[in-house]
Scaffold this motif. Structure first.
Motif, mmCIF file in Angstrom:
data_model
loop_
_atom_site.group_PDB
_atom_site.id
_atom_site.type_symbol
_atom_site.label_atom_id
_atom_site.label_comp_id
_atom_site.label_asym_id
_atom_site.label_seq_id
_atom_site.Cartn_x
_atom_site.Cartn_y
_atom_site.Cartn_z
ATOM 1 N N HIS A 1 10.445 91.059 50.350
ATOM 2 C CA HIS A 1 11.995 91.272 50.262
ATOM 3 C C HIS A 1 12.496 89.694 50.391
ATOM 4 O O HIS A 1 12.410 88.996 51.573
ATOM 5 C CB HIS A 1 12.519 92.186 51.205
ATOM 6 C CG HIS A 1 11.993 93.649 50.995
ATOM 7 N ND1 HIS A 1 12.663 94.818 51.472
ATOM 8 C CD2 HIS A 1 11.001 94.119 49.926
ATOM 9 C CE1 HIS A 1 12.132 95.746 51.034
ATOM 10 N NE2 HIS A 1 11.266 95.408 50.051
ATOM 11 N N GLU A 2 13.515 89.422 49.523
ATOM 12 C CA GLU A 2 14.287 88.275 49.767
ATOM 13 C C GLU A 2 15.711 88.310 50.144
ATOM 14 O O GLU A 2 16.286 87.519 50.209
ATOM 15 C CB GLU A 2 14.270 87.494 48.070
ATOM 16 C CG GLU A 2 12.580 87.249 47.677
ATOM 17 C CD GLU A 2 12.969 86.390 46.297
ATOM 18 O OE1 GLU A 2 14.174 86.524 45.700
ATOM 19 O OE2 GLU A 2 11.644 86.051 45.699
ATOM 20 N N GLY A 3 16.007 89.537 50.810
ATOM 21 C CA GLY A 3 17.233 89.774 51.176
ATOM 22 C C GLY A 3 17.516 91.151 52.023
ATOM 23 O O GLY A 3 16.453 91.863 51.786
ATOM 24 N N ILE A 4 18.578 91.260 52.562
ATOM 25 C CA ILE A 4 18.981 92.835 53.115
ATOM 26 C C ILE A 4 20.295 92.830 52.666
ATOM 27 O O ILE A 4 21.223 92.063 52.057
ATOM 28 C CB ILE A 4 19.044 92.607 54.498
ATOM 29 C CG1 ILE A 4 19.895 91.736 55.276
ATOM 30 C CG2 ILE A 4 17.404 92.744 55.070
ATOM 31 C CD1 ILE A 4 20.016 91.845 56.738
ATOM 32 N N GLY A 5 20.814 94.064 52.621
ATOM 33 C CA GLY A 5 22.056 94.628 52.323
ATOM 34 C C GLY A 5 22.895 95.145 53.643
ATOM 35 O O GLY A 5 22.071 95.494 54.515
ATOM 36 N N ILE A 6 24.052 94.662 53.642
ATOM 37 C CA ILE A 6 25.100 95.078 54.803
ATOM 38 C C ILE A 6 26.159 95.816 54.094
ATOM 39 O O ILE A 6 26.725 95.222 53.325
ATOM 40 C CB ILE A 6 25.322 94.073 55.489
ATOM 41 C CG1 ILE A 6 24.102 93.136 56.570
ATOM 42 C CG2 ILE A 6 26.359 94.488 56.774
ATOM 43 C CD1 ILE A 6 24.414 92.197 57.301
ATOM 44 N N SER A 7 26.363 96.945 54.595
ATOM 45 C CA SER A 7 27.801 97.713 54.037
ATOM 46 C C SER A 7 28.473 98.033 55.042
ATOM 47 O O SER A 7 28.314 98.338 56.294
ATOM 48 C CB SER A 7 27.112 98.967 53.274
ATOM 49 O OG SER A 7 26.895 99.926 54.138
ATOM 50 N N PHE A 8 29.953 97.974 54.858
ATOM 51 C CA PHE A 8 30.910 98.292 55.813
ATOM 52 C C PHE A 8 32.268 98.550 54.971
ATOM 53 O O PHE A 8 32.465 97.979 53.743
ATOM 54 C CB PHE A 8 31.209 97.189 56.910
ATOM 55 C CG PHE A 8 31.591 96.000 56.484
ATOM 56 C CD1 PHE A 8 32.924 95.611 56.558
ATOM 57 C CD2 PHE A 8 30.580 95.049 56.011
ATOM 58 C CE1 PHE A 8 33.352 94.341 56.209
ATOM 59 C CE2 PHE A 8 31.280 93.944 55.513
ATOM 60 C CZ PHE A 8 32.422 93.310 55.701
ATOM 61 N N GLY A 9 33.236 99.497 55.348
ATOM 62 C CA GLY A 9 34.293 99.616 54.613
ATOM 63 C C GLY A 9 34.069 100.122 53.225
ATOM 64 O O GLY A 9 34.894 100.004 52.418
ATOM 65 N N GLY A 10 32.865 100.757 53.179
ATOM 66 C CA GLY A 10 32.574 101.453 51.867
ATOM 67 C C GLY A 10 32.058 100.609 50.715
ATOM 68 O O GLY A 10 31.903 100.843 49.592
ATOM 69 N N ARG A 11 31.867 99.338 51.246
ATOM 70 C CA ARG A 11 31.247 98.179 50.132
ATOM 71 C C ARG A 11 30.032 97.455 50.873
ATOM 72 O O ARG A 11 29.870 97.346 51.827
ATOM 73 C CB ARG A 11 32.494 97.042 50.054
ATOM 74 C CG ARG A 11 33.745 97.623 49.489
ATOM 75 C CD ARG A 11 34.536 96.245 49.171
ATOM 76 N NE ARG A 11 34.092 95.543 48.384
ATOM 77 C CZ ARG A 11 34.797 94.107 47.881
ATOM 78 N NH1 ARG A 11 35.834 94.045 48.738
ATOM 79 N NH2 ARG A 11 34.161 93.349 47.264
ATOM 80 N N ARG A 12 29.138 97.219 49.733
ATOM 81 C CA ARG A 12 27.817 96.728 49.953
ATOM 82 C C ARG A 12 27.947 94.979 49.679
ATOM 83 O O ARG A 12 28.535 94.654 48.689
ATOM 84 C CB ARG A 12 26.898 97.299 49.102
ATOM 85 C CG ARG A 12 26.254 98.439 49.524
ATOM 86 C CD ARG A 12 24.795 98.669 49.121
ATOM 87 N NE ARG A 12 25.008 99.114 47.691
ATOM 88 C CZ ARG A 12 23.902 99.161 46.790
ATOM 89 N NH1 ARG A 12 22.671 98.391 47.114
ATOM 90 N NH2 ARG A 12 23.879 99.284 45.400
ATOM 91 N N HIS A 13 27.318 94.475 50.716
ATOM 92 C CA HIS A 13 27.433 93.050 50.431
ATOM 93 C C HIS A 13 25.610 92.640 50.726
ATOM 94 O O HIS A 13 24.962 93.293 51.532
ATOM 95 C CB HIS A 13 27.989 92.257 51.813
ATOM 96 C CG HIS A 13 29.311 92.855 51.758
ATOM 97 N ND1 HIS A 13 30.284 91.981 50.754
ATOM 98 C CD2 HIS A 13 29.812 93.826 52.250
ATOM 99 C CE1 HIS A 13 31.533 92.710 51.067
ATOM 100 N NE2 HIS A 13 31.216 93.858 51.966
ATOM 101 N N ARG A 14 25.149 91.388 50.097
ATOM 102 C CA ARG A 14 23.940 91.234 50.168
ATOM 103 C C ARG A 14 23.515 89.704 50.904
ATOM 104 O O ARG A 14 24.422 88.888 50.605
ATOM 105 C CB ARG A 14 23.169 91.074 48.633
ATOM 106 C CG ARG A 14 21.472 90.727 48.847
ATOM 107 C CD ARG A 14 20.908 90.704 47.578
ATOM 108 N NE ARG A 14 19.451 90.761 47.514
ATOM 109 C CZ ARG A 14 19.064 89.434 47.298
ATOM 110 N NH1 ARG A 14 19.716 88.336 46.969
ATOM 111 N NH2 ARG A 14 17.613 89.378 47.437
ATOM 112 N N ILE A 15 22.714 89.889 51.873
ATOM 113 C CA ILE A 15 22.405 88.396 52.475
ATOM 114 C C ILE A 15 21.088 87.899 51.790
ATOM 115 O O ILE A 15 19.950 88.350 51.740
ATOM 116 C CB ILE A 15 22.057 88.499 54.153
ATOM 117 C CG1 ILE A 15 23.317 89.518 54.714
ATOM 118 C CG2 ILE A 15 21.758 87.355 54.514
ATOM 119 C CD1 ILE A 15 24.436 88.630 54.624
#
Length: 389
Positions: A72-86
């Motif tokens: 796995h080259e990253g993780i996802g973080i979601s808040f406020g109904g939106r997803r973001h990738r690190i």
């Protein structure tokens, strides 16, 4: 019975230490209170730092890991109904591997069996003796008889509730602890993961985590009350609650199914100092616990074993006591950094109603800063993929 290193506990820390010592020509005996089936039946996390992967490779237990582990080259973080990738790979050049702790333990058991390693199962009332002398020893009860193991050193790899830490006198041992006011309700199911990478979800109803063990085995968690009864959480209620806490695209994509395992786990941060007293050395959960949010529990145990195996090798190889004397301080520097990171991830992503509206807005502001700052994302990525040994 006589050996060089007596190891209490046949979890991954104890087995990995035994295997590494064997490959350096150092004898060990492992004492385990439970049966092998019980040990392998415990469901644990499976996000492995690259340093841990390298040590498993050094131990010669990497064949199945290389074949079945997921990079796995990253993780996802979601808040406020939106997803973001690190993006770990872009930010640090490194990544993590998803491979279940149960599978690591199975691989280590097989390696110790193949090497003729001595693992005493169902060893009850294990007790260390004379740990402040040059000739410590262990006793255990099995089949109604008391047995003795003479050794040069004792490694306590017997977990948070084990006897090793309790052997250190209260006047010597100092503990630090934070208990969190919630737990994780976890479900394991034979369903395809909803995302290809681990995804952390901050929601007004509480935290949720989407994880996996393989391409067909998923692990999901929701933040819950410590007062909850597992019987109050049938599968249908769990899946409904999980959907509510996910962004709409993930909620629609979620594949549900019967739970294979379901449990509620409390969260705590805990550190015991020192990690050495005389010829007794603590490793893994015997010395420290982290909330699972940062995926550091198994990885910290592996880093302890890294330092301890090398310290024993130096002592047996050249009589150098320096690494043994430095063991506790060396481990604790890394332990406290992982404790900080795990605490930070936990406070960032979970709901703390007692913090009020101000606390909620601070969380959202920090999340927004995190996903819009390369420096902040890099700091998270560096800690997640693992600080250097």
């Amino acid at each position: 019975m006589k050996t060089q290193v007596g190891i209490i506990g046949s979890g991954p820390a104890g087995l990995l230490l035994s295997q590494l010592l064997h490959r350096r020509g150092i004898d060990s005996v492992v004492l385990e209170r439970q049966s092998r089936e019980y040990v392998l039946g415990r469901i644990r996390a499976g996000v492995i730092e690259q340093g841990a992967v390298a040590l498993l490779r050094e131990a010669g237990v990497h064949e199945r890991l290389d074949r079945e582990g997921q990079i796995h080259e990253g993780i996802g973080i979601s808040f406020g109904g939106r997803r973001h990738r690190i993006d770990f790979k872009a930010l640090t050049g490194s990544c993590v591997t998803v491979y279940g702790q149960t599978e690591i333990t199975r691989d280590l058991f097989e390696a110790r069996d193949a090497a003729g390693g001595v693992i005493v199962r169902e060893a009850e009332d294990v007790t260390p003796h004379d740990i402040k002398t040059d000739a410590p020893w262990l006793t255990y009860r099995r089949g109604g008889d008391i047995h003795r193991v003479d050794c040069d050193f004792i490694a306590g790899c017997d977990g948070f509730h084990g006897v090793s830490r309790r052997t250190i006198p209260p006047a010597v041992l100092r503990t630090y602890e934070k208990v969190y006011p919630f737990g994780w309700l976890g479900v394991l199911s034979r369903t395809p993961p909803v995302t290809h990478e681990v995804t952390y979800n901050h929601h007004e109803r509480g935290f949720a985590l989407c994880s996996m063990r393989s391409k067909s085995l998923s692990r999901y968690y929701v933040q819950c009350s410590l007062d909850d009864d597992i019987a109050e959480w049938p599968d249908e209620r769990f899946w409904d609650e999980l959907r509510r806490r996910l962004p709409e695209d993930l909620a629609r994509a979620l594949v549900t199914g019967p739970s294979i395992e379901k449990s509620i786990a409390p969260l705590r941060s805990f550190v015991a100092e020192p990690m050495r007293h005389g010829r007794l050395f603590l490793a893994g959960d015997a010395a420290h616990i982290v909330p699972p949010t940062g995926a550091k529990g198994l990885n910290l145990a592996v880093s302890d074993v890294y330092y301890l195996s090398r310290a024993f090798a130096a002592w047996y190889g050249s009589g150098d006591e320096g690494p043994l004397d430095a063991y506790s301080d060396t481990c604790l520097r890394r332990v406290w950094k992982a404790e900080r990171f795990s605490w930070w991830m936990t406070t960032l992503l979970h709901r703390f109603p007692e913090n009020g509206l101000f606390g909620e807005r601070i969380q959202l502001a920090e999340l927004d800063y995190l996903v819009n700052s390369k420096a902040a994302m890099t700091a998270l990525a560096e800690n997640y993929v693992g600080l250097p040994y």
